[in-house]
Design a protein around this motif. Structure first.
Motif, PDB file in Angstrom:
ATOM      1  N   TYR A 175      17.634  40.598  38.854  1.00  0.00           N
ATOM      2  CA  TYR A 175      17.607  40.817  40.857  1.00  0.00           C
ATOM      3  C   TYR A 175      18.118  42.079  40.777  1.00  0.00           C
ATOM      4  O   TYR A 175      17.749  42.312  41.745  1.00  0.00           O
ATOM      5  CB  TYR A 175      18.030  38.919  41.304  1.00  0.00           C
ATOM      6  N   ARG A 234      17.538  33.575  44.141  1.00  0.00           N
ATOM      7  CA  ARG A 234      16.960  34.467  45.074  1.00  0.00           C
ATOM      8  C   ARG A 234      15.583  34.096  45.350  1.00  0.00           C
ATOM      9  O   ARG A 234      15.194  34.981  45.375  1.00  0.00           O
ATOM     10  CB  ARG A 234      17.696  35.749  45.311  1.00  0.00           C
ATOM     11  N   GLU A 283      13.537  32.985  47.143  1.00  0.00           N
ATOM     12  CA  GLU A 283      12.230  32.967  48.361  1.00  0.00           C
ATOM     13  C   GLU A 283      12.744  34.955  48.612  1.00  0.00           C
ATOM     14  O   GLU A 283      11.866  34.878  49.159  1.00  0.00           O
ATOM     15  CB  GLU A 283      13.127  32.436  49.684  1.00  0.00           C
ATOM     16  N   THR A 284      13.925  35.917  48.624  1.00  0.00           N
ATOM     17  CA  THR A 284      14.117  36.687  48.539  1.00  0.00           C
ATOM     18  C   THR A 284      13.022  37.623  47.482  1.00  0.00           C
ATOM     19  O   THR A 284      12.545  38.727  48.236  1.00  0.00           O
ATOM     20  CB  THR A 284      15.333  36.902  48.667  1.00  0.00           C
ATOM     21  N   TYR A 300       9.467  37.142  48.072  1.00  0.00           N
ATOM     22  CA  TYR A 300       8.984  38.131  49.369  1.00  0.00           C
ATOM     23  C   TYR A 300       9.048  39.453  48.404  1.00  0.00           C
ATOM     24  O   TYR A 300       7.525  40.438  48.964  1.00  0.00           O
ATOM     25  CB  TYR A 300      10.079  37.909  50.178  1.00  0.00           C
ATOM     26  N   TYR A 301      10.176  40.880  48.709  1.00  0.00           N
ATOM     27  CA  TYR A 301      10.027  41.323  47.814  1.00  0.00           C
ATOM     28  C   TYR A 301       8.934  41.959  46.744  1.00  0.00           C
ATOM     29  O   TYR A 301       8.611  42.797  46.800  1.00  0.00           O
ATOM     30  CB  TYR A 301      11.193  41.912  47.389  1.00  0.00           C
ATOM     31  N   ASP A 324      10.725  29.006  55.127  1.00  0.00           N
ATOM     32  CA  ASP A 324      11.381  30.732  54.859  1.00  0.00           C
ATOM     33  C   ASP A 324      10.500  31.162  55.726  1.00  0.00           C
ATOM     34  O   ASP A 324       9.276  31.737  55.512  1.00  0.00           O
ATOM     35  CB  ASP A 324      11.139  31.160  53.468  1.00  0.00           C
ATOM     36  N   ARG A 358      10.246  34.965  56.478  1.00  0.00           N
ATOM     37  CA  ARG A 358       9.033  35.599  56.215  1.00  0.00           C
ATOM     38  C   ARG A 358       8.744  35.615  55.771  1.00  0.00           C
ATOM     39  O   ARG A 358       7.991  36.355  56.276  1.00  0.00           O
ATOM     40  CB  ARG A 358      10.870  36.238  55.352  1.00  0.00           C
TER      41      ARG A 358
END
Length: 282
Positions: free
Chosen positions: A132, A160, A162-163, A166-167, A195, A197
Protein backbone atom coordinates in the motif's frame (compact mmCIF):
# COMPACT_ATOMS: atom_id res chain seq x y z
CA UNK A 1 67.80 2.39 15.15
CA UNK A 2 66.73 3.84 18.48
CA UNK A 3 64.97 6.74 16.73
CA UNK A 4 63.10 4.31 14.45
CA UNK A 5 61.81 2.36 17.45
CA UNK A 6 60.57 5.58 19.03
CA UNK A 7 58.66 6.48 15.88
CA UNK A 8 57.06 3.00 15.72
CA UNK A 9 56.06 3.23 19.36
CA UNK A 10 54.46 6.62 18.73
CA UNK A 11 52.46 5.20 15.83
CA UNK A 12 51.21 2.27 17.92
CA UNK A 13 50.11 4.60 20.70
CA UNK A 14 48.32 6.79 18.13
CA UNK A 15 46.44 3.85 16.57
CA UNK A 16 45.47 2.52 20.00
CA UNK A 17 44.23 5.97 20.97
CA UNK A 18 42.07 6.21 17.83
CA UNK A 19 40.63 2.76 18.52
CA UNK A 20 39.77 3.69 22.10
CA UNK A 21 38.18 6.90 20.88
CA UNK A 22 36.07 5.02 18.28
CA UNK A 23 34.84 2.54 20.87
CA UNK A 24 33.90 5.36 23.24
CA UNK A 25 32.06 7.25 20.50
CA UNK A 26 30.07 4.13 19.62
CA UNK A 27 29.04 3.83 23.28
CA UNK A 28 28.10 7.51 23.32
CA UNK A 29 26.21 7.01 20.07
CA UNK A 30 24.25 4.17 21.65
CA UNK A 31 23.29 6.42 24.56
CA UNK A 32 22.27 9.26 22.22
CA UNK A 33 20.14 6.83 20.21
CA UNK A 34 18.38 5.65 23.37
CA UNK A 35 17.76 9.29 24.28
CA UNK A 36 16.32 9.88 20.77
CA UNK A 37 18.96 12.51 20.04
CA UNK A 38 19.29 11.17 16.52
CA UNK A 39 21.47 13.87 15.00
CA UNK A 40 24.03 13.51 17.78
CA UNK A 41 23.86 9.73 17.58
CA UNK A 42 24.59 9.77 13.85
CA UNK A 43 27.47 12.20 14.24
CA UNK A 44 29.08 10.04 16.93
CA UNK A 45 28.51 6.78 15.09
CA UNK A 46 29.69 8.13 11.74
CA UNK A 47 32.88 9.59 13.22
CA UNK A 48 33.58 6.32 15.02
CA UNK A 49 33.06 4.20 11.91
CA UNK A 50 35.56 6.32 10.00
CA UNK A 51 38.22 5.80 12.70
CA UNK A 52 37.68 2.23 13.85
CA UNK A 53 41.27 1.04 13.75
CA UNK A 54 41.29 -2.50 15.16
CA UNK A 55 37.94 -2.12 16.91
CA UNK A 56 35.53 -4.89 15.87
CA UNK A 57 31.85 -3.94 15.60
CA UNK A 58 28.72 -5.99 14.92
CA UNK A 59 27.29 -5.46 11.40
CA UNK A 60 23.95 -4.59 13.03
CA UNK A 61 25.37 -1.22 13.97
CA UNK A 62 24.98 -0.13 10.34
CA UNK A 63 21.20 -0.42 10.67
CA UNK A 64 21.27 1.66 13.88
CA UNK A 65 23.35 4.35 12.17
CA UNK A 66 21.02 4.38 9.18
CA UNK A 67 18.04 4.70 11.52
CA UNK A 68 19.67 7.61 13.37
CA UNK A 69 20.39 9.30 10.03
CA UNK A 70 16.80 8.77 8.83
CA UNK A 71 15.30 10.17 12.03
CA UNK A 72 17.55 13.23 11.77
CA UNK A 73 16.47 13.86 8.14
CA UNK A 74 19.88 12.91 6.77
CA UNK A 75 18.94 11.15 3.50
CA UNK A 76 22.48 10.60 2.28
CA UNK A 77 23.61 9.12 5.59
CA UNK A 78 20.52 6.95 5.85
CA UNK A 79 20.94 5.45 2.38
CA UNK A 80 24.68 4.91 2.90
CA UNK A 81 24.33 2.96 6.13
CA UNK A 82 21.17 1.07 5.20
CA UNK A 83 23.03 -0.07 2.08
CA UNK A 84 25.88 -1.25 4.32
CA UNK A 85 23.38 -3.13 6.50
CA UNK A 86 21.87 -4.77 3.41
CA UNK A 87 25.33 -5.73 2.15
CA UNK A 88 26.11 -7.26 5.54
CA UNK A 89 22.82 -9.19 5.52
CA UNK A 90 21.38 -7.31 8.49
CA UNK A 91 17.67 -6.39 8.69
CA UNK A 92 17.53 -6.50 4.90
CA UNK A 93 13.81 -5.93 4.34
CA UNK A 94 13.59 -3.29 7.07
CA UNK A 95 16.64 -1.49 5.64
CA UNK A 96 14.98 -1.35 2.22
CA UNK A 97 11.79 -0.07 3.86
CA UNK A 98 13.60 2.74 5.66
CA UNK A 99 15.40 3.64 2.44
CA UNK A 100 11.96 3.89 0.84
CA UNK A 101 10.77 6.17 3.63
CA UNK A 102 13.87 8.36 3.32
CA UNK A 103 13.44 8.69 -0.45
CA UNK A 104 9.74 9.41 0.05
CA UNK A 105 10.55 12.24 2.46
CA UNK A 106 12.92 13.64 -0.18
CA UNK A 107 10.14 13.33 -2.81
CA UNK A 108 12.32 10.94 -4.82
CA UNK A 109 9.36 8.71 -5.52
CA UNK A 110 10.94 6.50 -8.18
CA UNK A 111 13.65 5.35 -5.76
CA UNK A 112 11.09 5.12 -2.98
CA UNK A 113 8.95 2.70 -4.99
CA UNK A 114 12.01 0.69 -6.02
CA UNK A 115 13.08 0.40 -2.38
CA UNK A 116 9.60 -0.61 -1.26
CA UNK A 117 9.57 -3.35 -3.89
CA UNK A 118 12.92 -4.61 -2.61
CA UNK A 119 11.49 -4.59 0.92
CA UNK A 120 8.51 -6.62 -0.28
CA UNK A 121 10.73 -9.09 -2.14
CA UNK A 122 12.96 -9.72 0.88
CA UNK A 123 10.32 -9.71 3.62
CA UNK A 124 9.62 -12.83 5.66
CA UNK A 125 6.20 -11.80 6.92
CA UNK A 126 3.19 -9.70 6.02
CA UNK A 127 3.83 -7.22 3.19
CA UNK A 128 0.35 -5.68 2.88
CA UNK A 129 1.36 -2.33 4.39
CA UNK A 130 4.48 -2.20 2.21
CA UNK A 131 2.43 -2.76 -0.94
CA UNK A 132 0.00 0.00 0.00
CA UNK A 133 2.77 2.47 0.90
CA UNK A 134 4.53 1.68 -2.37
CA UNK A 135 1.28 2.43 -4.20
CA UNK A 136 0.97 5.80 -2.49
CA UNK A 137 4.58 6.66 -3.39
CA UNK A 138 3.94 5.68 -7.01
CA UNK A 139 0.79 7.82 -7.09
CA UNK A 140 2.61 10.83 -5.67
CA UNK A 141 5.39 10.41 -8.20
CA UNK A 142 2.97 10.12 -11.16
CA UNK A 143 4.21 6.58 -11.79
CA UNK A 144 0.65 5.83 -12.83
CA UNK A 145 0.89 2.32 -14.28
CA UNK A 146 2.82 1.19 -11.21
CA UNK A 147 0.29 2.90 -8.92
CA UNK A 148 -2.62 1.06 -10.56
CA UNK A 149 -0.74 -2.24 -10.25
CA UNK A 150 0.05 -1.72 -6.56
CA UNK A 151 -3.37 -0.35 -5.58
CA UNK A 152 -4.90 -3.40 -7.30
CA UNK A 153 -2.71 -5.64 -5.14
CA UNK A 154 -3.80 -3.75 -2.04
CA UNK A 155 -7.44 -4.33 -2.95
CA UNK A 156 -6.70 -8.04 -3.46
CA UNK A 157 -4.90 -8.14 -0.11
CA UNK A 158 -7.84 -6.50 1.61
CA UNK A 159 -5.56 -3.83 3.05
CA UNK A 160 -7.06 -0.32 3.22
CA UNK A 161 -9.43 -1.60 0.56
CA UNK A 162 -11.74 1.42 0.35
CA UNK A 163 -8.88 3.88 0.00
CA UNK A 164 -6.88 1.63 -2.31
CA UNK A 165 -9.73 1.15 -4.78
CA UNK A 166 -10.60 4.86 -4.65
CA UNK A 167 -7.03 5.88 -5.51
CA UNK A 168 -6.86 3.19 -8.17
CA UNK A 169 -9.90 4.83 -9.78
CA UNK A 170 -8.43 8.32 -9.46
CA UNK A 171 -5.18 7.10 -11.03
CA UNK A 172 -7.08 5.60 -13.96
CA UNK A 173 -8.84 8.91 -14.45
CA UNK A 174 -5.46 10.67 -14.52
CA UNK A 175 -4.61 8.34 -17.38
CA UNK A 176 -7.84 9.35 -19.17
CA UNK A 177 -9.13 5.79 -18.89
CA UNK A 178 -12.72 6.85 -18.25
CA UNK A 179 -14.34 3.45 -18.81
CA UNK A 180 -11.93 1.78 -16.36
CA UNK A 181 -12.40 4.67 -13.94
CA UNK A 182 -16.16 4.09 -13.95
CA UNK A 183 -15.93 0.29 -13.67
CA UNK A 184 -13.46 0.59 -10.77
CA UNK A 185 -15.81 2.95 -8.93
CA UNK A 186 -18.71 0.57 -9.53
CA UNK A 187 -16.60 -2.28 -8.15
CA UNK A 188 -15.69 -0.12 -5.17
CA UNK A 189 -19.30 0.85 -4.41
CA UNK A 190 -20.35 -2.79 -4.65
CA UNK A 191 -17.65 -3.80 -2.16
CA UNK A 192 -17.83 -0.77 0.11
CA UNK A 193 -21.34 0.74 -0.16
CA UNK A 194 -20.83 2.88 2.96
CA UNK A 195 -17.79 4.72 1.56
CA UNK A 196 -18.94 8.26 0.70
CA UNK A 197 -15.93 9.05 -1.51
CA UNK A 198 -16.65 6.15 -3.83
CA UNK A 199 -20.40 6.80 -3.89
CA UNK A 200 -19.98 10.51 -4.55
CA UNK A 201 -17.42 9.96 -7.31
CA UNK A 202 -19.62 7.39 -9.06
CA UNK A 203 -22.67 9.65 -8.68
CA UNK A 204 -20.76 12.39 -10.51
CA UNK A 205 -19.96 9.96 -13.32
CA UNK A 206 -23.67 9.21 -13.64
CA UNK A 207 -24.51 12.91 -13.56
CA UNK A 208 -22.08 13.52 -16.41
CA UNK A 209 -23.66 10.71 -18.45
CA UNK A 210 -27.15 11.99 -17.62
CA UNK A 211 -26.17 15.46 -18.70
CA UNK A 212 -24.97 14.15 -22.07
CA UNK A 213 -28.31 12.41 -22.62
CA UNK A 214 -30.20 15.52 -21.58
CA UNK A 215 -28.20 17.63 -24.02
CA UNK A 216 -28.94 15.18 -26.83
CA UNK A 217 -32.64 15.45 -26.08
CA UNK A 218 -32.47 19.25 -26.04
CA UNK A 219 -30.57 19.24 -29.35
CA UNK A 220 -33.26 17.08 -30.98
CA UNK A 221 -36.06 19.32 -29.71
CA UNK A 222 -34.21 22.48 -30.74
CA UNK A 223 -33.68 21.17 -34.28
CA UNK A 224 -37.35 20.18 -34.56
CA UNK A 225 -38.55 23.59 -33.36
CA UNK A 226 -36.22 25.34 -35.81
CA UNK A 227 -37.91 23.40 -38.64
CA UNK A 228 -41.27 24.56 -37.31
CA UNK A 229 -40.04 28.16 -37.19
CA UNK A 230 -38.77 27.94 -40.77
CA UNK A 231 -42.09 26.53 -41.94
CA UNK A 232 -40.58 23.22 -43.02
CA UNK A 233 -42.95 21.31 -40.73
CA UNK A 234 -45.71 22.07 -38.26
CA UNK A 235 -46.27 20.82 -34.72
CA UNK A 236 -49.23 18.81 -36.04
CA UNK A 237 -47.05 16.82 -38.43
CA UNK A 238 -46.09 13.22 -37.73
CA UNK A 239 -42.46 14.18 -38.42
CA UNK A 240 -42.54 16.67 -35.56
CA UNK A 241 -44.20 14.15 -33.23
CA UNK A 242 -41.52 11.61 -34.12
CA UNK A 243 -38.73 14.06 -33.28
CA UNK A 244 -40.34 14.91 -29.95
CA UNK A 245 -40.53 11.20 -29.13
CA UNK A 246 -36.84 10.81 -29.97
CA UNK A 247 -36.05 13.64 -27.59
CA UNK A 248 -38.18 12.10 -24.85
CA UNK A 249 -36.35 8.79 -25.28
CA UNK A 250 -33.10 10.62 -24.44
CA UNK A 251 -34.74 12.39 -21.50
CA UNK A 252 -36.09 9.09 -20.12
CA UNK A 253 -32.66 7.52 -20.39
CA UNK A 254 -31.22 10.55 -18.61
CA UNK A 255 -33.78 10.25 -15.81
CA UNK A 256 -32.92 6.58 -15.32
CA UNK A 257 -29.23 7.23 -14.86
CA UNK A 258 -29.75 10.42 -12.84
CA UNK A 259 -31.93 8.46 -10.41
CA UNK A 260 -28.94 6.14 -9.93
CA UNK A 261 -26.83 9.18 -9.11
CA UNK A 262 -29.39 10.39 -6.56
CA UNK A 263 -29.51 6.96 -4.96
CA UNK A 264 -25.75 7.14 -4.42
CA UNK A 265 -25.63 10.79 -3.37
CA UNK A 266 -28.99 12.17 -2.30
CA UNK A 267 -27.60 15.67 -1.89
CA UNK A 268 -26.19 15.95 -5.43
CA UNK A 269 -27.68 19.22 -6.62
CA UNK A 270 -26.59 18.81 -10.24
CA UNK A 271 -28.42 15.50 -10.44
CA UNK A 272 -31.56 17.09 -9.02
CA UNK A 273 -31.46 20.06 -11.42
CA UNK A 274 -31.12 17.78 -14.43
CA UNK A 275 -33.91 15.54 -13.16
CA UNK A 276 -36.19 18.54 -12.78
CA UNK A 277 -35.34 19.71 -16.31
CA UNK A 278 -35.99 16.27 -17.80
CA UNK A 279 -39.27 15.78 -15.94
CA UNK A 280 -40.44 19.24 -17.01
CA UNK A 281 -40.20 18.14 -20.64
CA UNK A 282 -41.63 14.67 -20.04
Amino acid sequence: MKNLLLVLAALLISVFSFAQDAAEKINQGNEALKAEDYAKAFELYDDAMKNLGDVQVEPTINFNIGFAAYRSNNLQGAVEYFDKAIEAGVNISKSHEYKALAYNDAEDYANSVASYEQAIATADGDTDALVYNAAIAAYRGDLLDKAVELFSKSVENGYRGETAIYYKAITLRKQNKEAEYKSTLEEGVAKFPADDRLSSALANVYVSEGNELYRKGVAILTAANEKVSSGAISTADDAYTAEVEKAKTEFRAAVEILEKAKALDAGNQNAQKLLDACNAVL
